[in-house]
Design a protein around this motif. Structure first.
Motif, short mmCIF file in Angstrom:
data_model
loop_
_atom_site.label_atom_id
_atom_site.label_comp_id
_atom_site.label_asym_id
_atom_site.label_seq_id
_atom_site.Cartn_x
_atom_site.Cartn_y
_atom_site.Cartn_z
N UNK A 135 0.84 -1.20 0.00
CA UNK A 135 0.00 0.00 0.00
C UNK A 135 0.88 1.25 0.00
N UNK A 136 0.52 2.19 -0.84
CA UNK A 136 1.22 3.47 -0.91
C UNK A 136 0.23 4.59 -0.63
N UNK A 141 -0.56 8.54 -8.79
CA UNK A 141 -0.50 7.89 -10.09
C UNK A 141 -1.55 8.43 -11.05
N UNK A 142 -2.49 9.21 -10.53
CA UNK A 142 -3.55 9.74 -11.38
C UNK A 142 -3.22 11.12 -11.95
N UNK A 146 1.58 11.93 -15.57
CA UNK A 146 2.10 10.62 -15.16
C UNK A 146 1.31 9.49 -15.81
N UNK A 147 -0.01 9.61 -15.81
CA UNK A 147 -0.86 8.50 -16.20
C UNK A 147 -0.72 8.14 -17.68
N UNK A 278 -6.45 5.22 -9.37
CA UNK A 278 -7.25 6.43 -9.53
C UNK A 278 -7.18 7.37 -8.35
N UNK A 279 -6.66 6.90 -7.20
CA UNK A 279 -6.59 7.72 -5.99
C UNK A 279 -5.15 7.74 -5.48
N UNK A 280 -4.78 8.76 -4.70
CA UNK A 280 -3.40 8.85 -4.21
C UNK A 280 -3.05 7.80 -3.15
N UNK A 281 -4.04 7.24 -2.48
CA UNK A 281 -3.82 6.14 -1.53
C UNK A 281 -4.35 4.87 -2.17
#
Length: 300
Positions: A135-136, A141-142, A146-147, A278-281
């Protein structure tokens, strides 16, 4: 006399005349929400989550610089999350030790780094399938740049020329200063999660079993639709170089016959990483065991 014709009119029955009784439930929050909660409780997985981000700074430093005798200390409760009914039986401790990097990330065999050792108690036996995730948090990534930072044709194995790579979306990870194409190019590949998670070893169990490794497989962890996007590259070794954050894995920062580029057609950890979140976490699948129980006991 006119010939007799057969009527095409359906028979006067409830089935053929659509007069069957039907139940049409009216969906309201009072009926839907309890149903969701009940289903969620029934199918809720058992989970143990350990945040080892601060293991290197909070765990004791061993007296031996080589880390031969690690010193374990209790992991603070704020770094432990559990969904087991009885959390009181869960004990987690950590230590750090110097070890050589695994061959995949240490081709010359002379690079050593601090490793985090984690010991934890599994209070209940887990029935298969058992999954291991990483888990990050606060990793975007969104982000719009970057994507899209990859080249689909290059990932399919095609030897895309440097001019095409430069004109694409891989910047700034497109072509090196030496004119060689970065493979695989783009920000997504360059930032691939590079922690190495080892299979847990059962130290002590109620049945008396000891030093039994519970194996997680990295096969079939990527979506079947994703696997079709990756093929072995057709580039020659003198055309390409590793991404900047991969350089330490390769002697002199170059691909060679002895240390070739990764086979992304079979590297499912890479394929999982390339499916952006799709989310930062977020969490991503590292491995799974679909056949063997993970029996309760003390693991490292």
């Amino acid at each position: 006399m006119a010939p007799e014709t057969k009527s095409r009119k359906p028979a006067n029955t409830a089935f053929k005349q659509q007069r069957l009784k039907a139940w049409q439930p009216i969906l309201t929050p009072k009926t839907v929400l309890p149903t969701f909660f009940i289903i969620g409780i029934i199918f809720a997985p058992l989970e143990l989550q350990i945040d080892y981000t601060f293991c290197d700074s909070l765990s004791p430093v061993p007296a031996d610089a080589l880390g031969a005798e690690p010193i374990f200390s209790d992991t603070p409760a704020r770094f432990i999350t559990s969904s087991f009914p009885d959390d009181s039986q869960i004990k987690v401790s950590w230590a750090k030790i110097i070890k050589l990097l695994p061959p995949k990330r240490n081709p010359t065999g002379d690079k050593a780094v601090w490793n985090c050792l984690i010991r934890f108690t599994l209070p209940e036996t887990l029935k298969p399938p058992v999954f291991m995730y990483y888990r990050l948090t606060n990793f975007y990534q969104n982000h719009r740049r970057y994507v899209k930072s990859f080249d689909a044709e290059q990932l399919k194995g095609k030897a895309v020329p440097a001019n095409t790579i430069k004109a694409g979306n891989c910047k700034p990870m497109d072509v090196g200063e030496d004119g060689k194409i970065i493979y695989p190019c783009g920000l997504i590949a360059n930032s691939q999660f590079n922690d190495t998670l080892f299979d847990p070893v059962l130290r002590v169990s109620p049945s008396g079993a000891q030093n039994v490794t519970y194996t997680f497989s990295n096969e079939s962890i990527a979506w079947p639709s994703d696997k079709e996007k990756y093929k072995k590259t057709q580039y020659s070794l003198d055309q390409i170089r590793p991404p900047l954050d991969w350089v330490a894995r390769y002697p002199n920062g170059t691909y060679t016959e002895e240390f070739p580029p990764p086979d992304i057609e079979t590297d499912e950890h890479f394929q999982v990483w390339m499916r952006t979140a799709g989310l930062p976490d977020f969490r991503k699948l590292w491995g799974k065991n679909e056949n063997q129980e993970m029996i309760n006991g003390d693991y490292q």
